[in-house]
Scaffold this motif. Structure first.
Motif, PDB file in Angstrom:
ATOM      1  N   ILE A 156       0.835  -1.206   0.000  1.00 51.79           N
ATOM      2  CA  ILE A 156       0.000   0.000   0.000  1.00 51.79           C
ATOM      3  C   ILE A 156       0.872   1.258   0.000  1.00 51.79           C
ATOM      4  CG2 ILE A 156      -1.761   1.309   1.228  1.00 51.79           C
ATOM      5  CD1 ILE A 156      -2.705  -1.298  -0.120  1.00 51.79           C
ATOM      6  N   ASP A 157       0.652   2.099  -1.005  1.00 51.01           N
ATOM      7  CA  ASP A 157       1.384   3.365  -1.143  1.00 51.01           C
ATOM      8  C   ASP A 157       0.527   4.581  -0.805  1.00 51.01           C
ATOM      9  OD1 ASP A 157       3.669   2.007  -2.142  1.00 51.01           O
ATOM     10  OD2 ASP A 157       2.762   1.955  -4.141  1.00 51.01           O
ATOM     11  N   ARG A 158      -0.787   4.449  -0.972  1.00 48.82           N
ATOM     12  CA  ARG A 158      -1.678   5.604  -0.793  1.00 48.82           C
ATOM     13  C   ARG A 158      -2.938   5.185  -0.049  1.00 48.82           C
ATOM     14  NH1 ARG A 158       0.339   5.328  -5.677  1.00 48.82           N
ATOM     15  NH2 ARG A 158      -1.473   4.149  -6.440  1.00 48.82           N
ATOM     16  N   VAL A 159      -3.358   6.042   0.880  1.00 49.27           N
ATOM     17  CA  VAL A 159      -4.609   5.836   1.602  1.00 49.27           C
ATOM     18  C   VAL A 159      -5.406   7.135   1.523  1.00 49.27           C
ATOM     19  CG1 VAL A 159      -5.708   5.276   3.798  1.00 49.27           C
ATOM     20  CG2 VAL A 159      -3.537   4.189   3.186  1.00 49.27           C
ATOM     21  N   ALA A 205      -6.096  12.563  14.755  1.00 50.57           N
ATOM     22  CA  ALA A 205      -5.773  11.230  14.237  1.00 50.57           C
ATOM     23  C   ALA A 205      -5.416  11.302  12.753  1.00 50.57           C
ATOM     24  CB  ALA A 205      -6.950  10.281  14.458  1.00 50.57           C
ATOM     25  N   LEU A 206      -6.185  12.092  11.992  1.00 50.74           N
ATOM     26  CA  LEU A 206      -5.890  12.249  10.569  1.00 50.74           C
ATOM     27  C   LEU A 206      -4.530  12.907  10.359  1.00 50.74           C
ATOM     28  CD1 LEU A 206      -6.950  12.006   7.643  1.00 50.74           C
ATOM     29  CD2 LEU A 206      -7.914  14.302   7.905  1.00 50.74           C
ATOM     30  N   ALA A 207      -4.212  13.915  11.173  1.00 47.21           N
ATOM     31  CA  ALA A 207      -2.922  14.602  11.051  1.00 47.21           C
ATOM     32  C   ALA A 207      -1.765  13.656  11.369  1.00 47.21           C
ATOM     33  CB  ALA A 207      -2.888  15.816  11.973  1.00 47.21           C
ATOM     34  N   ARG A 208      -1.932  12.824  12.400  1.00 45.81           N
ATOM     35  CA  ARG A 208      -0.871  11.869  12.732  1.00 45.81           C
ATOM     36  C   ARG A 208      -0.653  10.877  11.586  1.00 45.81           C
ATOM     37  NH1 ARG A 208      -3.247  12.148  17.936  1.00 45.81           N
ATOM     38  NH2 ARG A 208      -4.496  10.274  17.535  1.00 45.81           N
ATOM     39  N   LEU A 209      -1.736  10.414  10.996  1.00 48.76           N
ATOM     40  CA  LEU A 209      -1.599   9.478   9.879  1.00 48.76           C
ATOM     41  C   LEU A 209      -0.890  10.129   8.692  1.00 48.76           C
ATOM     42  CD1 LEU A 209      -5.103   7.745   9.901  1.00 48.76           C
ATOM     43  CD2 LEU A 209      -2.897   6.653  10.380  1.00 48.76           C
ATOM     44  N   SER A 210      -1.236  11.381   8.416  1.00 50.50           N
ATOM     45  CA  SER A 210      -0.592  12.099   7.318  1.00 50.50           C
ATOM     46  C   SER A 210       0.907  12.229   7.553  1.00 50.50           C
ATOM     47  CB  SER A 210      -1.231  13.481   7.166  1.00 50.50           C
ATOM     48  OG  SER A 210      -0.591  14.236   6.161  1.00 50.50           O
ATOM     49  N   ASN A 211       1.294  12.552   8.796  1.00 49.82           N
ATOM     50  CA  ASN A 211       2.716  12.696   9.129  1.00 49.82           C
ATOM     51  C   ASN A 211       3.445  11.356   9.073  1.00 49.82           C
ATOM     52  OD1 ASN A 211       2.590  15.478   9.533  1.00 49.82           O
ATOM     53  ND2 ASN A 211       1.921  15.238  11.663  1.00 49.82           N
ATOM     54  N   LYS A 212       2.792  10.306   9.572  1.00 50.61           N
ATOM     55  CA  LYS A 212       3.411   8.968   9.509  1.00 50.61           C
ATOM     56  C   LYS A 212       3.657   8.563   8.059  1.00 50.61           C
ATOM     57  CE  LYS A 212       0.987   7.362  13.674  1.00 50.61           C
ATOM     58  NZ  LYS A 212      -0.136   6.501  14.153  1.00 50.61           N
ATOM     59  N   ALA A 213       2.664   8.780   7.226  1.00 51.11           N
ATOM     60  CA  ALA A 213       2.795   8.402   5.819  1.00 51.11           C
ATOM     61  C   ALA A 213       3.929   9.160   5.146  1.00 51.11           C
ATOM     62  CB  ALA A 213       1.476   8.669   5.090  1.00 51.11           C
ATOM     63  N   ARG A 214       4.023  10.451   5.419  1.00 49.53           N
ATOM     64  CA  ARG A 214       5.061  11.263   4.799  1.00 49.53           C
ATOM     65  C   ARG A 214       6.452  10.797   5.220  1.00 49.53           C
ATOM     66  NH1 ARG A 214       2.360  15.401   5.269  1.00 49.53           N
ATOM     67  NH2 ARG A 214       3.058  15.990   7.343  1.00 49.53           N
ATOM     68  N   ARG A 215       6.593  10.395   6.489  1.00 46.40           N
ATOM     69  CA  ARG A 215       7.905   9.953   6.983  1.00 46.40           C
ATOM     70  C   ARG A 215       8.370   8.667   6.311  1.00 46.40           C
ATOM     71  NH1 ARG A 215       5.876  11.482  12.153  1.00 46.40           N
ATOM     72  NH2 ARG A 215       5.553   9.291  12.723  1.00 46.40           N
ATOM     73  N   LYS A 259       5.001   7.524   1.920  1.00 49.68           N
ATOM     74  CA  LYS A 259       3.681   7.163   1.416  1.00 49.68           C
ATOM     75  C   LYS A 259       2.759   8.373   1.502  1.00 49.68           C
ATOM     76  CE  LYS A 259       4.157   2.227   2.410  1.00 49.68           C
ATOM     77  NZ  LYS A 259       3.473   0.987   2.879  1.00 49.68           N
ATOM     78  N   GLN A 260       1.503   8.188   1.103  1.00 48.18           N
ATOM     79  CA  GLN A 260       0.582   9.325   1.055  1.00 48.18           C
ATOM     80  C   GLN A 260      -0.722   9.021   1.769  1.00 48.18           C
ATOM     81  OE1 GLN A 260       0.034  11.002  -2.953  1.00 48.18           O
ATOM     82  NE2 GLN A 260       1.831   9.840  -3.612  1.00 48.18           N
ATOM     83  N   VAL A 261      -1.187   9.999   2.533  1.00 43.14           N
ATOM     84  CA  VAL A 261      -2.531   9.996   3.106  1.00 43.14           C
ATOM     85  C   VAL A 261      -3.199  11.285   2.678  1.00 43.14           C
ATOM     86  CG1 VAL A 261      -3.836  10.301   5.250  1.00 43.14           C
ATOM     87  CG2 VAL A 261      -2.182   8.444   5.066  1.00 43.14           C
ATOM     88  N   ALA A 262      -4.427  11.200   2.218  1.00 40.69           N
ATOM     89  CA  ALA A 262      -5.138  12.396   1.760  1.00 40.69           C
ATOM     90  C   ALA A 262      -6.582  12.361   2.247  1.00 40.69           C
ATOM     91  CB  ALA A 262      -5.100  12.501   0.236  1.00 40.69           C
ATOM     92  N   LEU A 263      -7.157  13.556   2.370  1.00 47.02           N
ATOM     93  CA  LEU A 263      -8.574  13.714   2.675  1.00 47.02           C
ATOM     94  C   LEU A 263      -9.275  14.104   1.386  1.00 47.02           C
ATOM     95  CD1 LEU A 263     -10.942  13.997   4.737  1.00 47.02           C
ATOM     96  CD2 LEU A 263     -10.274  16.411   4.963  1.00 47.02           C
ATOM     97  N   HIS A 264     -10.252  13.302   0.974  1.00 41.23           N
ATOM     98  CA  HIS A 264     -11.053  13.629  -0.214  1.00 41.23           C
ATOM     99  C   HIS A 264     -12.408  14.129   0.241  1.00 41.23           C
ATOM    100  CE1 HIS A 264      -8.828  11.391  -3.657  1.00 41.23           C
ATOM    101  NE2 HIS A 264      -8.009  12.057  -2.870  1.00 41.23           N
ATOM    102  N   THR A 265     -12.692  15.376  -0.085  1.00 40.53           N
ATOM    103  CA  THR A 265     -13.924  15.988   0.382  1.00 40.53           C
ATOM    104  C   THR A 265     -14.848  16.296  -0.792  1.00 40.53           C
ATOM    105  OG1 THR A 265     -14.796  17.644   1.925  1.00 40.53           O
ATOM    106  CG2 THR A 265     -13.081  18.371   0.385  1.00 40.53           C
ATOM    107  N   HIS A 266     -15.964  17.005  -0.523  1.00 41.95           N
ATOM    108  CA  HIS A 266     -17.034  17.090  -1.515  1.00 41.95           C
ATOM    109  C   HIS A 266     -17.779  18.423  -1.404  1.00 41.95           C
ATOM    110  CE1 HIS A 266     -21.082  15.107  -3.024  1.00 41.95           C
ATOM    111  NE2 HIS A 266     -20.658  16.081  -3.804  1.00 41.95           N
ATOM    112  N   PHE A 267     -17.276  19.437  -2.118  1.00 40.83           N
ATOM    113  CA  PHE A 267     -17.973  20.723  -2.258  1.00 40.83           C
ATOM    114  C   PHE A 267     -18.635  20.762  -3.629  1.00 40.83           C
ATOM    115  CE2 PHE A 267     -14.743  21.766   0.887  1.00 40.83           C
ATOM    116  CZ  PHE A 267     -15.381  22.643   1.750  1.00 40.83           C
ATOM    117  N   ASN A 268     -19.883  21.239  -3.681  1.00 43.30           N
ATOM    118  CA  ASN A 268     -20.592  21.342  -4.950  1.00 43.30           C
ATOM    119  C   ASN A 268     -20.925  22.774  -5.354  1.00 43.30           C
ATOM    120  OD1 ASN A 268     -20.718  18.574  -5.556  1.00 43.30           O
ATOM    121  ND2 ASN A 268     -22.547  18.299  -4.295  1.00 43.30           N
TER     122      ASN A 268
END
Length: 521
Positions: free
Chosen positions: A291-294, A318-328, A331-340
């Motif tokens: 796994i490279d991206r979540v 929790a999301l910020a910690r995951l993002s930092n862990k992935a970067r170290r 790997k990549q962690v991203a938030l996909h959101t939904h504005f219309n």
């Protein structure tokens, strides 16, 4: 850094000539590369005699003058609500409007005596007529109503039937039109591509992990209307939150399929995942070699931005910690959101986005193209520019999926094709979103411009999907159908009749095969 599993050959110390001649660096030679190619483990920084320029101070939040717009106070029952309360995630959770009685009471408080009808219908209606229209829509809709206070505070209650946010979340029976004959629940055939419970594995290198059936706010046009949200008069939902056994089975499947490199965690909405579950899922996926991206899918930033601003919010941390862990670990962690629509964005959204940026979290946006809401170039351009201003990547514009009871919100394919042409050049190329059709029947995502054919008279477009193999998908043709009411009235009735007959024959063939299968067993 490269993992030991990928490293071949020896680690060799070398001296760098030129401006870095006094620095000792380690290089690695890889078996998969030219043996003479040296890759520095650290990027050398040129020596400079002059001191570096001072850093500009970084604000912790956007400026908040005393005259900041307290827009929620336009709601009569919140006219004296303090900012600290409206900013509280706990207060927002407790004040969600989601039951028929609850919604009726809210509408009684917020609506004027007379409101305009939808523009294409013309005229006005009294408050009681409008409320009756809402209840009629709720009985017919595939999605139940659930709306966060932030969204309710952004709606123009003097003219709700024409408000771009109201139309996304609260159904009106007067706006609904007959469904296209080819519409059905689970239009993307996600359940067919589910090898284990709660997991969709359609593309070779990607998987979709559906862990929850709950959302902070429910969209009337939801792709997963078959399972997300509470039961309605029209649909009995067949989806639940993933239990521990289902999570373990899905994680084992992902780990055992080395071709999977990207996992999107969705539902529902991950905003309602317990923070420790969010982090556990992220940790376990990031620990897998394949796994490279979540990606975590959440509309939370658009419908409840206050939560991201709140001090010590466990989900955001929790999301910020995951993002930092992935970067170290590269790997990549991203938030996909939904504005219309641009109206969903306020100074609270700007503050929430700034906090995410400062914590190093990548945020991307997926927009659904909706008739009468964002299907014009001015609205979509404004939305894209506002997203870019907040450092949110405009990622996709989706053609609205072919699901029941939202035919009035779908656009013909021609709309997204024209919009794509007009969007080119409004900002930097890498910020222009892709215009995508998620192909009915499980064909996956395909740029609308890559259709094989498009008959604008019948409204039928055809697509192929070269990326998908197996299960009879080679050379398969997928069809998208324009809304019936956008077709020429001269051919509309005959086309609908022929399509209904096609559906009847297909259903009869399916039932016959099921009977034959049972006889064999």
């Amino acid at each position: 850094m490269l993992s030991a599993a990928r490293l071949r050959g020896r680690v060799t110390p070398i001296r760098i000539s030129g401006p870095h001649r006094y620095s000792l660096y380690f290089t690695r030679q890889l078996a998969t590369h030219d043996q003479n190619l040296a890759i520095p483990e650290t990027v050398p920084v040129p020596y400079s005699r002059s001191p570096p320029p001072p850093f500009l101070p970084v604000p912790q939040t956007y400026a908040r003058p005393l005259e900041r717009d307290l827009f929620w106070r336009k709601i009569p029952q919140w006219s004296n609500l303090a900012a600290r309360d409206f900013m509280s995630w706990d207060w927002n959770r407790k004040n969600v409007v989601e039951k028929e009685k609850n919604l009726h009471e809210f509408l009684d408080n917020v609506l004027p005596d007379v409101v305009p009808r939808a523009k294409h219908l013309g005229g006005v209606q009294c408050r009681d007529e409008f409320v009756t229209d809402v209840h009629g829509g709720m009985k017919k809709a595939s999605m139940s109503v659930r709306v966060m206070p932030y969204v309710l505070s952004r709606i123009n209650w003097q003219d709700p039937a024409n408000d771009p946010l109201f139309k996304q979340y609260i159904p009106l029976k007067s706006l609904m039109i007959d469904d296209h004959p080819m519409l059905h629940h689970d239009s993307l055939a996600e359940r067919r591509d589910s090898p284990v419970s709660k997991l969709v594995h359609r593309y070779p290198d990607k998987a979709l992990f559906l862990v929850t059936s709950v959302c902070p706010t429910l969209c009337v046009f939801c792709t997963r209307a078959y399972g997300v949200g509470a039961h309605t008069d029209a649909v009995v939902k067949d989806f639940t939150n993933a239990n521990r056994a289902e999570m373990e089975t899905a994680l084992a499947y992902i780990q055992n399929h080395e071709e999977i490199h990207d996992v999107a965690i969705s539902g529902g909405d991950t905003f309602y995942l317990a923070p420790h579950i969010l982090e556990e899922l992220g940790d376990r996926l990031l620990a897998m070699d394949n796994i490279d991206r979540v990606r975590f899918a959440s509309k939370g930033l658009a419908v409840a931005p206050q939560r991201f601003i709140e001090e010590r919010d466990a989900w955001t941390e929790a999301l910020a910690r995951l993002s930092n862990k992935a970067r170290r670990i590269g790997k990549q962690v991203a938030l996909h959101t939904h504005f219309n629509h641009p109206n969903e964005i306020s100074w609270l959204t700007e503050q929430a986005s700034l906090k995410l940026i400062q914590q190093g979290i990548t945020v991307r946006n997926q927009t659904v193209l909706l008739r009468g809401i964002n299907d014009d170039i001015d609205t979509m351009s404004d939305l894209i520019r506002k997203l870019c201003k907040m450092a949110i990547q405009p990622y996709y514009i989706y053609q609205c999926d072919m699901v029941p009871t939202i035919e009035h919100l779908r656009t013909p394919l021609s709309t997204i094709l024209d919009l794509e042409a007009q969007l080119q050049g409004i900002t930097a190329g890498f910020l222009i979103p892709k215009c995508i059709v998620d192909l009915p029947g499980g064909g996956g995502k395909r740029p609308g411009s890559l259709h094989e054919s498009y008959d604008r008279e019948t409204g039928i477009s055809t697509f192929t999907q070269p990326a998908l193999k197996g299960n009879g998908r080679e050379n398969k043709v997928y069809k998208y159908y324009d809304p019936v009411d956008t077709l020429d009235p001269k051919i509309r009735d005959s086309l609908v009749s022929s399509l209904r007959e096609e559906v009847r024959r297909s259903q009869a063939l399916k039932e016959e095969r099921e009977r034959e299968s049972k006889q064999v067993i």
